[in-house]
Design a protein around this motif. Structure first.
Motif, PDB file in Angstrom:
ATOM      1  N   LEU A  74       7.668 -60.743  47.863  1.00  0.00           N
ATOM      2  CA  LEU A  74       6.931 -60.574  49.015  1.00  0.00           C
ATOM      3  C   LEU A  74       7.164 -61.760  50.304  1.00  0.00           C
ATOM      4  CD1 LEU A  74       4.711 -58.346  50.139  1.00  0.00           C
ATOM      5  CD2 LEU A  74       3.041 -59.848  49.409  1.00  0.00           C
ATOM      6  N   LEU A  75       6.929 -63.182  49.473  1.00  0.00           N
ATOM      7  CA  LEU A  75       7.140 -64.264  50.440  1.00  0.00           C
ATOM      8  C   LEU A  75       8.733 -64.431  50.773  1.00  0.00           C
ATOM      9  CD1 LEU A  75       5.163 -66.743  48.239  1.00  0.00           C
ATOM     10  CD2 LEU A  75       4.668 -65.876  50.602  1.00  0.00           C
ATOM     11  N   LEU A  76       9.729 -64.102  49.935  1.00  0.00           N
ATOM     12  CA  LEU A  76      11.315 -64.300  50.420  1.00  0.00           C
ATOM     13  C   LEU A  76      11.736 -63.116  51.477  1.00  0.00           C
ATOM     14  CD1 LEU A  76      12.797 -64.833  46.982  1.00  0.00           C
ATOM     15  CD2 LEU A  76      12.055 -66.513  49.133  1.00  0.00           C
ATOM     16  N   GLY A  77      10.857 -61.953  51.443  1.00  0.00           N
ATOM     17  CA  GLY A  77      10.954 -61.180  52.601  1.00  0.00           C
ATOM     18  C   GLY A  77      11.931 -60.188  52.662  1.00  0.00           C
ATOM     19  N   THR A  78      12.317 -59.681  53.760  1.00  0.00           N
ATOM     20  CA  THR A  78      13.176 -58.765  54.057  1.00  0.00           C
ATOM     21  C   THR A  78      14.896 -59.075  53.463  1.00  0.00           C
ATOM     22  OG1 THR A  78      12.281 -58.091  56.001  1.00  0.00           O
ATOM     23  CG2 THR A  78      14.412 -57.082  55.659  1.00  0.00           C
ATOM     24  N   TRP A  79      15.078 -60.424  53.749  1.00  0.00           N
ATOM     25  CA  TRP A  79      16.374 -60.922  53.292  1.00  0.00           C
ATOM     26  C   TRP A  79      16.377 -61.777  52.030  1.00  0.00           C
ATOM     27  CZ3 TRP A  79      15.075 -59.979  58.389  1.00  0.00           C
ATOM     28  CH2 TRP A  79      15.822 -59.030  58.986  1.00  0.00           C
ATOM     29  N   ALA A  80      15.445 -61.327  51.073  1.00  0.00           N
ATOM     30  CA  ALA A  80      15.454 -62.097  49.913  1.00  0.00           C
ATOM     31  C   ALA A  80      16.477 -62.461  49.070  1.00  0.00           C
ATOM     32  CB  ALA A  80      14.601 -61.172  48.896  1.00  0.00           C
ATOM     33  N   ASP A  81      17.528 -61.402  49.062  1.00  0.00           N
ATOM     34  CA  ASP A  81      18.931 -61.610  48.378  1.00  0.00           C
ATOM     35  C   ASP A  81      19.677 -62.586  48.875  1.00  0.00           C
ATOM     36  OD1 ASP A  81      18.391 -59.452  46.566  1.00  0.00           O
ATOM     37  OD2 ASP A  81      19.505 -58.022  47.569  1.00  0.00           O
ATOM     38  N   THR A  82      19.619 -62.940  50.193  1.00  0.00           N
ATOM     39  CA  THR A  82      20.281 -64.079  50.968  1.00  0.00           C
ATOM     40  C   THR A  82      19.631 -65.392  50.546  1.00  0.00           C
ATOM     41  OG1 THR A  82      21.018 -62.492  52.697  1.00  0.00           O
ATOM     42  CG2 THR A  82      21.037 -64.954  53.222  1.00  0.00           C
ATOM     43  N   ARG A  83      18.452 -65.391  50.631  1.00  0.00           N
ATOM     44  CA  ARG A  83      17.668 -66.593  50.343  1.00  0.00           C
ATOM     45  C   ARG A  83      17.900 -67.105  48.804  1.00  0.00           C
ATOM     46  NH1 ARG A  83      14.105 -67.802  54.391  1.00  0.00           N
ATOM     47  NH2 ARG A  83      13.589 -65.959  55.837  1.00  0.00           N
ATOM     48  N   ARG A  84      17.965 -66.112  48.015  1.00  0.00           N
ATOM     49  CA  ARG A  84      18.231 -66.327  46.494  1.00  0.00           C
ATOM     50  C   ARG A  84      19.765 -67.023  46.419  1.00  0.00           C
ATOM     51  NH1 ARG A  84      14.561 -61.789  45.159  1.00  0.00           N
ATOM     52  NH2 ARG A  84      12.852 -62.681  44.163  1.00  0.00           N
ATOM     53  N   GLU A  85      20.396 -66.337  47.309  1.00  0.00           N
ATOM     54  CA  GLU A  85      21.865 -66.671  47.233  1.00  0.00           C
ATOM     55  C   GLU A  85      22.006 -68.225  47.667  1.00  0.00           C
ATOM     56  OE1 GLU A  85      25.614 -65.637  50.019  1.00  0.00           O
ATOM     57  OE2 GLU A  85      25.021 -64.013  48.694  1.00  0.00           O
ATOM     58  N   ALA A  86      21.345 -68.502  48.848  1.00  0.00           N
ATOM     59  CA  ALA A  86      21.355 -69.808  49.427  1.00  0.00           C
ATOM     60  C   ALA A  86      20.946 -70.707  48.372  1.00  0.00           C
ATOM     61  CB  ALA A  86      20.501 -69.897  50.700  1.00  0.00           C
TER      62      ALA A  86
END
Length: 701
Positions: free
Chosen positions: A45-57
């Motif tokens: 929920l917190l990582l939001g719509t672009w959670a995959d990109t945030r995890r990648e970064a």
């Protein structure tokens, strides 16, 4: 179970406040026998719509090569951060928003999301990346046309062409329309002459200007045929391959700053520097070879704001990265507060865990609620940004809404970051002041976020003007009788006093206690009513006071506006807070797990009531809350903090930070090891029979 060895044998009088008080307070939801949040669901929920990109970064910046090193010299920091930019290029994580043919992914939302996560590695890296790809490169992309993209965008993406974004001047910061630098067209040579006619017109505070930049996107007053067509952007080479300034270009190093010293900020000035006509980034305005000017946007004002609006992503990213920095500070402080012990309870028990103290909860948990609200608001903001910049919803109305959102949310999140980081630092005592625990460095680096991309007060004034404009549209074309009816309704308090909240306020005794009345009477709809009414009333009040301005001279009208400027900015701030509250509420409505829903609802209530408490003077003076209920609001906030205390660690764990992102020894478990060692030592000493006798015990005999 955490700290089970110190639990009292005496039966608990309640699940939330066991007998024995703070030393035996539950430190986890499991101990409190209460619903727990689903940490993984909250992280998503917190990582939001672009959670995959945030995890990648986040995975990329687990590499220590991306981490800041405390104690480096300015020169060392600058070279390290430049090297880190090259690592980002090598990882394929640079310029995600650029079209694929220029080295990007064509994904605007993912670009911002990934960029924001760099603050966990080093804020200098994040901002240096923002200068290169989010400002310099984006000026070429958003303000230029295909000929410019083909010529420079690929090199900007690959870092073959480091660049500066030359908008701000020593004499003009947020007031971009008044910059002094000129770009005068010479029709005989088909060149623009870039010139800074006085010292205050020097371009200042520019990343990449002091050392690394080889070109700059320069904002200047475009003059052709003796007419000033306002501020436009030009591509201007500034250094040769060896790093020496080109003819006519000069500059200075800004030197040591209060933070972000990994960025080579500097000043640039131009002495009649000539660039080809084609170096005008001409998406919104062009000059023909003969010097004639043309633009698809007739209005000079709208053209100017359209050009600046094309670069709104800086404000978007600052909102998100400030929120992430706040979350990191809270993770460190809450984790430490769950382990560090200080003072016993006076009854001979073990020392008390810091987070068991009511004041410590009051210091950290409302700020944690605010960080959650900001995260949810930011994701909505980022979705709107992506819709506009992808072209899916690129309309004038959507762009205006996006710019207003940026101007409303960026001030709140950047101000809150400084407040939160400082409170987290103090909550960690002397340990928080050690550079290794990151809080001092975060505060230094985030300080300038409040003036990056526009001073916060100036931005909120833009929001206030938009609110006044929208307010005025309600009455466009209305006759005098309709306006009179509205005025009567306002003075009678119809917006608020006929609502259920007012009625609840008059029947506190029906619920048996003020505290219970507040809990039942200030839930979702009532919070919305209070927060919304405050915005509407403040805007209406300012609009009413400004109404005579249309009949005054320009000087008198300006003076009248100045008298009401502070109130207008406060109304805009209230509007931003309402947006955050609404986003938080929308987010919890998407939660499927019952325990998570319950805890996040408490957290949302803590955020909403904390806003009401912060503005209690207004609610009291305007008659929206009685003194009795105002006092009860503050007491109920204390109850919510107690209720949320067992969930504090789960809630900060929900941010999904790995140890490589935190890198603060006091939040690594080392403090728990120290406490366990101390308590084991004292227990063994007591059991040995060799412990010295307390002086106090002798005096009692």
């Amino acid at each position: 179970m955490v700290d089970a060895v110190v639990r009292t044998e005496k039966p608990a009088t309640s699940r939330r406040t066991p007998a024995g008080g703070a030393p035996t307070a539950p430190h986890s939801a499991a101990e409190a026998a209460e619903p727990r949040i689903n940490v993984a669901e909250v992280t998503d929920l917190l990582l939001g719509t672009w959670a995959d990109t945030r995890r990648e970064a986040r995975e990329m910046i687990k590499d220590p090569a991306f981490w800041n090193i405390e104690g480096q010299t300015v020169a060392e920091q600058r070279e390290r951060v430049l090297g880190q930019l090259r690592l980002i290029v090598d990882a394929g994580a640079a310029a995600r928003s650029y079209p694929p043919e220029y080295g990007g992914l064509g994904n605007n939302g993912a670009n911002i999301a990934g960029f924001e996560e760099l603050v966990l590695a080093d804020p200098s890296l994040q901002i240096k990346a923002g200068v290169q790809w989010g400002l310099f490169g984006s000026a070429i992309l958003q303000l230029g046309t295909k000929k410019h993209h083909d010529k420079w965008l690929g090199d900007a993406a690959s870092l073959a062409l480091p660049g500066a974004f030359a908008m701000t001047e020593t004499g003009h910061g947020s007031d971009v329309a008044a910059v002094g630098t000129t770009a005068t067209y010479d029709a005989e040579t088909e060149e623009f002459v870039i010139h800074t006619p006085f010292r205050g017109a020097w371009k200042d505070y520019l990343g990449n200007a002091a050392l690394h930049g080889r070109a700059a996107t320069v904002f200047a007053q475009l003059i052709t045929g003796g007419v000033n067509y306002g501020v436009h952007c030009f591509f201007v080479p500034i250094r040769d391959e060896s790093g020496a300034f080109l003819d006519g270009v000069g500059g200075e190093d800004d030197g040591v700053k209060g933070g972000l010293n990994g960025i080579d900020n500097g000043r640039l000035h131009f002495d009649h520097v000539r660039v080809p006509r084609e170096n005008l980034l001409n998406r919104y305005g062009d000059v023909a070879p003969d010097g004639s000017y043309s633009s698809e946007i007739d209005s000079p004002g709208r053209r100017f704001f359209t050009m600046l609006g094309a670069l709104v992503q800086g404000r978007v990213s600052l909102d998100g990265s400030a929120t992430t920095a706040s979350a990191l500070a809270l993770y460190i402080a809450v984790t430490y507060g769950n382990q560090r012990r200080q003072f016993d309870s006076g009854s001979g028990t073990s020392e008390v865990v810091l987070l068991d103290y009511g004041r410590h909860q009051r210091r950290l948990l409302p700020r944690l609620a605010t960080a959650y609200a900001q995260a949810f608001a930011h994701d909505e903001f980022l979705k709107k940004f992506d819709g506009v910049f992808s072209g899916r919803s690129d309309t004038d109305a959507e762009r205006e809404d996006l710019e207003t959102l940026a101007a409303a949310l960026k001030p709140l999140s950047t101000w809150n970051a400084l407040d939160t980081i400082q409170e987290a630092r103090e909550a960690c005592g002397g340990s928080g002041f050690l550079a290794e625990n990151r809080l001092v460095g975060l505060h230094h680096d985030l300080d300038v976020y409040t003036t990056f991309e526009g001073d916060n007060n100036v931005l909120l004034q833009l929001v206030g003007k938009r609110l006044l404009s929208d307010y005025g549209r309600q009455f466009k074309g209305k006759d005098t009788a309709a306006l009179a009816r509205y005025a009567v309704g306002q003075t009678a308090g119809k917006v608020f006093h006929n609502a259920g909240l007012r009625q609840l306020g008059q029947s506190v005794t029906d619920f048996g206690s003020t505290a219970r009345s507040v809990e039942l009477g200030l839930r979702e709809e009532q919070q919305r009513e209070l927060l919304t009414t405050r915005v509407h009333t403040m805007v209406a009040d300012v609009a009413g006071r400004l109404r005579p301005a249309s009949k005054l001279s320009p000087a008198e009208a300006a003076a009248l506006f100045n008298e009401n400027q502070s109130d207008l900015i406060e109304a805009a701030r209230a509007h931003g807070e309402l947006l955050q509250w609404e986003a938080f509420t929308d987010a919890i409505h998407r939660v499927s797990d019952d325990g998570t829903l319950q805890v996040l609802t408490w957290l949302r209530d803590l955020f909403g009531l904390s806003l009401i408490e912060k503005h209690l003077a207004w609610y009291l003076l305007s008659g929206r809350l009685s003194a009795q209920r105002a006092g009860a609001v503050s007491r109920y906030i204390g109850r919510l903090c107690t209720r949320l205390r067992p969930h504090a660690q789960d809630l900060v764990d929900g941010w999904g930070f790995a140890p490589e992102h935190v890198r603060a020894p006091i939040a690594s478990g080392a403090e728990q090891e120290r406490q366990d060692e101390a308590r084991a030592y004292m227990a063994a000493l007591a059991a040995s029979g060799n412990a010295p006798v307390s002086e106090k015990s002798l005096k009692k005999k």
